[in-house]
Design an enzyme around this catalytic site. Structure first.
Site, PDB file in Angstrom:
ATOM      1  N   SER A 180       0.836  -1.192   0.000  1.00 58.12           N
ATOM      2  CA  SER A 180       0.000   0.000   0.000  1.00 58.12           C
ATOM      3  C   SER A 180       0.874   1.246   0.000  1.00 58.12           C
ATOM      4  O   SER A 180       2.056   1.193   0.335  1.00 58.12           O
ATOM      5  CB  SER A 180      -0.925   0.021   1.231  1.00 58.12           C
ATOM      6  OG  SER A 180      -0.161   0.059   2.427  1.00 58.12           O
ATOM      7  N   ASP A 224       0.033  -6.769  16.428  1.00 59.27           N
ATOM      8  CA  ASP A 224       1.230  -6.272  15.736  1.00 59.27           C
ATOM      9  C   ASP A 224       1.580  -4.894  16.270  1.00 59.27           C
ATOM     10  O   ASP A 224       1.830  -3.955  15.515  1.00 59.27           O
ATOM     11  CB  ASP A 224       0.998  -6.220  14.223  1.00 59.27           C
ATOM     12  CG  ASP A 224       2.298  -6.000  13.456  1.00 59.27           C
ATOM     13  OD1 ASP A 224       3.374  -6.188  14.060  1.00 59.27           O
ATOM     14  OD2 ASP A 224       2.240  -5.641  12.272  1.00 59.27           O
ATOM     15  N   ALA A 253      -2.370  11.618  10.447  1.00 59.96           N
ATOM     16  CA  ALA A 253      -1.380  11.787  11.515  1.00 59.96           C
ATOM     17  C   ALA A 253      -0.164  12.449  10.879  1.00 59.96           C
ATOM     18  O   ALA A 253       0.667  11.793  10.247  1.00 59.96           O
ATOM     19  CB  ALA A 253      -1.022  10.443  12.148  1.00 59.96           C
ATOM     20  N   SER A 271      -8.037   9.120   9.108  1.00 61.89           N
ATOM     21  CA  SER A 271      -7.620  10.369   9.742  1.00 61.89           C
ATOM     22  C   SER A 271      -6.122  10.563   9.574  1.00 61.89           C
ATOM     23  O   SER A 271      -5.343   9.605   9.553  1.00 61.89           O
ATOM     24  CB  SER A 271      -7.997  10.348  11.227  1.00 61.89           C
ATOM     25  OG  SER A 271      -7.456   9.202  11.861  1.00 61.89           O
TER      26      SER A 271
END
EC number: 2.7.11.1
Length: 1230
Positions: A293, A666, A623, A621
């Protein structure tokens, strides 16, 4: 009903004598009146008693649209009296492409065609009814200009109109077309049976044809002109009536079509957000790249952001996931698990989430007819008895609510911000704004188009428990009948959906709604800067309706007044809906001081998901401050205040995540992000496990489980193939806290295999100066038994968090971050750290290189894929594989078990390193030194170390493997023999005459590589048997002892300087100083030379293992380490450090602390035909991260050594020396 007919007129009536006062207008002279909105102009004359009309020219067929009625189309039938009256006209000829002088959407042409055209006669309009036709009365209606004939276009250009060339049917005649114009919109227009009837039935009230009664209905779509009137036309619209041209349509089908049209605009008219696409976002900078990704910073596009909003467009993070990669690598489940986990953390209720874009009758844009009842908008304020009235800034209802209810206190951010208003009953909230003192509410009205609704600013919502009898709903008092349940009430009340301005009544009309209002009422709601909204709890039906007007209920279920049985013909098909909540459903808790159960500031939030043909998209959202791991690398470690602050936020977030039935599995600093306020947000839930809150954890040992997580933070129960619980996250929290304070994970080893063994043995060391409370907490958390680990409540009450107030933890500012126990490297910059270690592990500017406790191998090791590209079970699991964990568990549980089978090791199966043939051959007695060490310790040695501490605290992956797998641990095999003198050679040392002939003697050569002695006077040297087991400290003592023997040789050679870094029985073949550069294999073809790291002076050593070592000498970093470019290093004046061979030597490494191994490349031995061994699946170069794949010449004085993880650029001083190196390397194995 009155009607008019077109028909063949008699000669007396059709040809009246022209009047001098009113000149007769024929078809070619008819022009439009610019003040008229009609496209037809008529003139009447009354020479007889009957009302007659002048022949009227119909519009040309090229300008017909879907709104043109069939009755208005021209005919190809000619009038019989055309020869008597010269009233014919022609149309312009067809141009190229079939456009007959009249463009499709352009202005009409005033030029006549040059080609001869067919002659047509316009039909005559004859009124056979005493009631005049609407067309004949148009002249009087043009004065008021209040009504226009339906179907006329105000944009039709002015000027003459012409008929285009039409297809002539063989049956066409010159008889004019007989047309019936009916005032009744429900007229069937049957020319065969009703054309001569002057009476028409009255139109019904529920006529499906749109249009006002008493006027012409909306025209239908055009039909083929060459067809006979009695044939079946191709009608493209459903608005022409129930029976058009002999085609009968049922009322049910008509209603279905109308419902289908209504559902197309239902989402927009109800305020529901449309499904997102990539066009709705403006991509910004790239934030990060993962294994499958890429994350971008995005902002909403202009069409989704209100230009009148006082705030700038909000930024989000868009995660783009490659679908092809997910399928190829078998990681589709990780994306789906991440989506489901984020949805649960945003809206953790067991009921279904908000259904966006549902095509319900409550959101339809058109009014219902018949039994469906009329719709009324909650935004309407007109005299409806069931609607709330607005007076003096107060919305009130006539009924009082005697039930418990929840109130919403909404505070607008500005005076002009929209506020929420309430309606009676159980209707949805509609965002409106109050303006002026007259009480007029301005805001979003029910939309009748597909345009997106006007965005409403976010509000800060706070939920308050109302009183029992409906009084003082905003004072927050609890009722005596029901105890306040924080999780339940917050959970239920924050469930929301985009407000719908349209309310639906029941099938029985307004009576049922009136009964609902009588059973429940609402308190007055005052409008202002802060308003209190009252929502009575609705009645929950026995069968929840998936469609209709969802209601906000107190138990988290959506309700409706009707069921699909009440409206079977209006229920649309179910559609796939997103379970992600809307933006207005979850508000920030930082301004209210209370935590919402539907969201947590410590978890990254999922706003929406969508996909296209190539990718999946997660809108998350943002960061903006990146990963917490980069902050740790930048500062080396965190100060105790910052470590306590971020550990408190992490454990508080874990408590919320576990309460929602999610196990992260994780947890690591790379998955902890920092927002703009430097507060944490946990992300990457692809490895999460989702369970029910009250679901018992069942240990099913027979079930095959997947290994997920990272090697440094995995819990021992996961390594043992046991079920993962919340205690696994607690273990990871302890490891993360250790890294906060110490700067590195507590169990990091050179390989995943060694890391697993340290975890299973709980080999953790605390540095000096660590906080005692932190040490106590970490030591308590890192318990091998999951049931003995502390709970989150215990951790919060630990003395380490004594100064933390968890109620204000997310509102106080974050403390400034500074370095803690471990200082950052002086030569490391932030830009280099954020490059994700692209320059490799062994660079001189690595983090921690200057530190005494620095660890060279800080990069995570990824398990390689087997040869041939085959993907087996467990091979696609992230960061560590099943076999390494199983092997580590087996060796810890069975320390005396040896996995060595023969001289060649299957690297993919047994995870053992390559080793020389003599390593496992022969048996014999051990030396005197080894026996003394065993006697002193009282037990056998278990491993062999190359002297990691004696060599400057450095470890290599190969040496770590040898230590872990008990190198030489099968069968005795000592070696004794007298070495001969060393003869000088230009390239390769010549073998001596060996005198040792015992069973443990070392063979003279292996695979063409000669063996060498240690020099004159070296005496005998014994090798530890393969069955021996020795601890690491004993091996270091032995290595230093052997180094001391070498340094006491009568004639020392340059090789002896590097022998303390070698393994037992390992000899140097060739060595020389080089200038070294390193680079990643993925970047070697894309980066220019000036972007590569600066060259380093290193000593390159080729041994008979065989392997290449890149050694750094700190004492001679500015000079020539070897002092000779001959390559053999046989100078008689070799540099020897004080302290000798390391016994009692000062500094790190017993006098050899200045030497460090900065790189290593292993030549993997290939199977030979003599032994008959073969490489199985999983072996080969790709199974060893530092295996030599290729050696190539580069330039006149350089060569490159390529491994799967690194490319080494070696530059020597001369062309001859480069030739010697290439010859030595090719003799070894390439």
């Amino acid at each position: 009903m009155a009607s008019s007919h077109f028909g063949p007129a008699s000669p007396a009536s059709s040809t009246p004598p022209p009047s001098s006062a009113y000149a007769r207008l024929i078809a070619p002279t008819i022009t439009r009146n610019s003040s008229s909105s009609s496209s037809r102009s008529t003139t009447t004359c009354s020479s007889t008693s009957s009302v007659q009309a002048v022949p009227m020219r119909p519009p040309p067929i090229e300008t017909s649209t879907a709104a043109t009625s069939r009755s208005q189309l021209p005919s190809n039938r000619h009038s019989e009296n055309e020869a008597e009256h010269d009233t014919s006209y022609t149309s312009p000829g067809l141009s190229v492409g079939g456009r007959g002088g009249l463009a499709r959407n352009g202005p009409r042409s005033n030029r006549l065609g040059t080609s001869p055209q067919a002659r047509h006669v316009p039909p005559s309009i004859v009124a056979l009814s005493p009631s005049p036709s609407p067309i004949l009365n148009m002249a009087s209606k043009r004065q008021s200009n209040t009504e226009t004939v339906s179907g006329t276009s105000p944009s039709t250009p002015l000027g003459k109109s012409f008929l285009a060339q039409q297809d002539l049917s063989p049956n066409s005649s010159t008889i004019p077309l007989r047309v019936t114009i009916s005032v009744d919109p429900n007229d069937r227009l049957s020319h065969d049976r009703e054309s001569h009837s002057a009476e028409r039935p009255r139109s019904s009230g529920n006529s499906p044809v749109r249009g006002r009664h008493g006027h012409l209905s909306t025209p239908s779509s055009p039909t083929n002109s060459y067809r006979a009137l009695g044939g079946k036309p191709r009608t493209l619209s459903v608005d022409a009536g129930q029976n058009w041209g002999g085609s009968h349509r049922s009322r049910a089908r008509d209603g279905d079509d109308r419902e289908r049209r209504q559902s197309q605009v239902s989402s927009a008219s109800s305020g529901a957000l449309k499904k997102h696409s990539l066009d709705d976002w403006v991509l910004g900078e790239e934030l990060g790249v993962g294994s499958y990704s890429t994350v971008y910073c995005v902002t909403p596009s202009a069409n989704t952001h209100s230009p009148t909003s006082p705030q700038p467009a909000r930024k989000y993070a868009l995660k783009v996931i490659n679908q092809a990669h997910l399928i190829q690598e078998k990681k589709v489940k990780y994306a789906m698990v991440e989506r489901d986990a984020l949805i649960r953390l945003s809206d953790p209720r067991p009921s279904k989430g908000h259904k966006r874009g549902v095509s319900s009758s409550s959101s339809s844009g058109y009014a219902q007819t018949g039994s469906a009842g009329k719709r009324r908008s909650t935004a309407s304020i007109g005299g409806q008895s069931s609607m709330a009235s607005v007076s003096g800034g107060t919305v009130s209802n006539s009924k009082k609510d005697t039930r418990d209810r929840l109130s919403i206190v909404t505070t607008s951010s500005a005076a002009s911000s929209p506020v929420l208003t309430a309606s009676s009953g159980s209707t949805q909230l509609s965002p409106t704004a109050v303006s002026g003192g007259g009480g007029n509410i301005k805001g979003r009205r029910p939309s009748r188009s597909a345009e997106p609704p006007t965005p409403v600013q976010e509000q800060t919502e706070m939920l308050i428990r109302g009183g029992e009898d409906g009084k003082d709903g905003q004072d927050g008092q609890e009722t005596p009948s029901r105890e306040w349940d924080r999780d339940r009430d917050w959970d239920n009340m924050t469930r929301s959906r985009p407000p719908s301005p349209v309310r639906e009544e029941s099938a029985e009309g307004g009576e049922k709604e009136k009964d609902e209002e009588e059973r429940s009422g609402a308190e007055p709601v005052e409008l202002g800067a802060a308003i209190h909204l009252t929502l009575p709890p609705p009645q929950i039906p026995s069968t929840p309706e998936p469609r209709g007007s969802p209601l906000l209920s107190t138990d988290g279920h959506r309700t409706s007044r009707e069921t699909p049985r009440d409206r079977p013909h209006l229920t649309p098909k179910r559609r796939r809906q997103s379970l992600a909540p809307s933006e207005r459903s979850v508000k920030s808790a930082s301004t209210t001081g209370k935590m919402s159960a539907a969201a947590h500031p410590g978890v990254v939030r999922l706003y929406s998901t969508f996909n296209d043909s190539s990718s999946l998209y997660f809108v998350l959202s943002l960061a903006s401050n990146g990963e917490l791991a980069s902050i740790i690398r930048k500062h080396g470690s965190l100060d105790i205040t910052s470590a306590r602050y971020y550990a408190a936020q992490l454990i508080d977030t874990l408590e919320f995540v576990h309460s929602r039935g999610v196990i992260h599995r994780d947890l690591k600093p790379e998955n902890i992000l920092l927002d703009e306020d430097m507060r944490i947000k946990i992300t990457d839930f692809g490895s999460a496990k989702i369970i029910a809150k009250d679901e018992p954890i069942v240990d099913d040992s027979s079930r095959s489980r997947s290994f997920v997580g990272s090697a440094d933070f995995v819990s021992p129960e996961v390594l043992r193939n046991e079920v993962a619980t919340t205690a696994s996250d607690i273990w990871a929290f302890g490891c993360v806290l250790y890294q906060f304070i110490c700067g590195k994970p507590p169990f990091r080893g050179a390989t995943d295999y060694l890391t697993f063994q340290k975890i299973l043995k709980r080999e953790v060391e605390f540095p000096k100066g660590i906080d005692e409370d932190a040490k106590s907490l970490i030591d308590t958390i890192l318990d091998l038994e999951p049931n003995l680990r502390p709970s989150i409540t215990f951790i919060k009450t630990h003395p380490f968090f004594q100064s933390i107030d968890f109620s204000t933890l997310w509102t106080i500012p974050a403390p400034p971050i500074s370095s803690g126990l471990r200082e950052p490297s002086k030569s490391t910059t932030l830009a280099q750290l954020e490059a994700s270690d692209i320059w490799g592990v062994f660079e001189g500017s690595d983090v921690g290189e200057e530190d005494e406790d620095g660890f060279e191998y800080d990069a995570d090791t990824v398990s390689p894929r087997p040869e041939g590209g085959a993907v087996g079970e467990g091979m696609m699991e992230p960061l560590f594989d099943r076999r390494a964990a199983a092997s580590a568990v087996h060796n810890v549980d069975h320390p005396k078990f040896s996995r060595l089978r023969n001289q060649y090791i299957n690297l993919g199966e047994d995870l053992d390193p390559p080793r020389p043939a003599y390593a496992g051959a022969g048996t014999g007695g051990r030396g005197k030194r080894e026996k003394e060490v065993e006697k002193k310790k009282g037990e056998k040695a278990r491993g062999l170390s190359h002297g990691s501490e004696s060599s400057g605290g450095n470890r290599s992956a190969l040496a770590g493997w040898l230590e872990a797998i008990k190198f030489g641990g099968a069968g005795g095999g000592g070696m004794s023999g007298s070495a001969t003198s060393v003869a000088a050679s230009d390239t390769v040392r010549t073998p001596g005459t060996g005198t040792g002939t015992g069973p443990g003697s070392r063979p003279g050569s292996r695979a063409g590589i000669p063996s060498f002695g240690l020099g004159p006077g070296s005496g005998s040297r014994s090798n530890r048997g393969s069955g021996a087991s020795m601890r690491s400290d004993e091996a270091r003592d032995l290595s230093m002892s052997l180094g001391g023997l070498r340094m006491n040789m009568s004639k020392a050679s340059e090789f002896d300087k590097w022998t303390p870094l070698l393994l037992a029985n390992e000899s140097i073949i060739f060595t020389s100083p080089i200038t070294l550069r390193t680079s990643s294999p993925a970047l070697q073809l894309h980066l220019p030379a000036f972007l590569l790291p600066a060259p380093k002076k290193r000593q390159l050593v080729l041994t008979d293992f065989p392997r290449l070592l890149m050694i750094k000498d700190d004492n001679e970093a500015d000079g020539d380490p070897a002092g000779s470019d001959s390559g053999a290093g046989l100078s008689s004046s070799s540099h020897v450090e004080s302290g000798g061979g390391g016994v009692g030597g000062g500094g790190r490494g017993g006098g050899h602390g200045s030497l460090r191994i900065k790189g290593e490349a292993v030549f993997v031995p290939r199977p030979s035909t003599a032994t008959g061994s073969s490489t199985t699946k999983g072996g080969g170069y790709s199974a060893v991260p530092n295996a030599v794949m290729d050696v190539q010449e580069k330039g006149s004085k350089g060569f490159t050594v390529q491994t799967p993880g690194m490319v080494y650029y070696c530059h020597v001083d001369s062309v001859e020396l480069r030739a010697k190196w290439m010859a030595a390397i090719h003799r070894v194995g390439l």
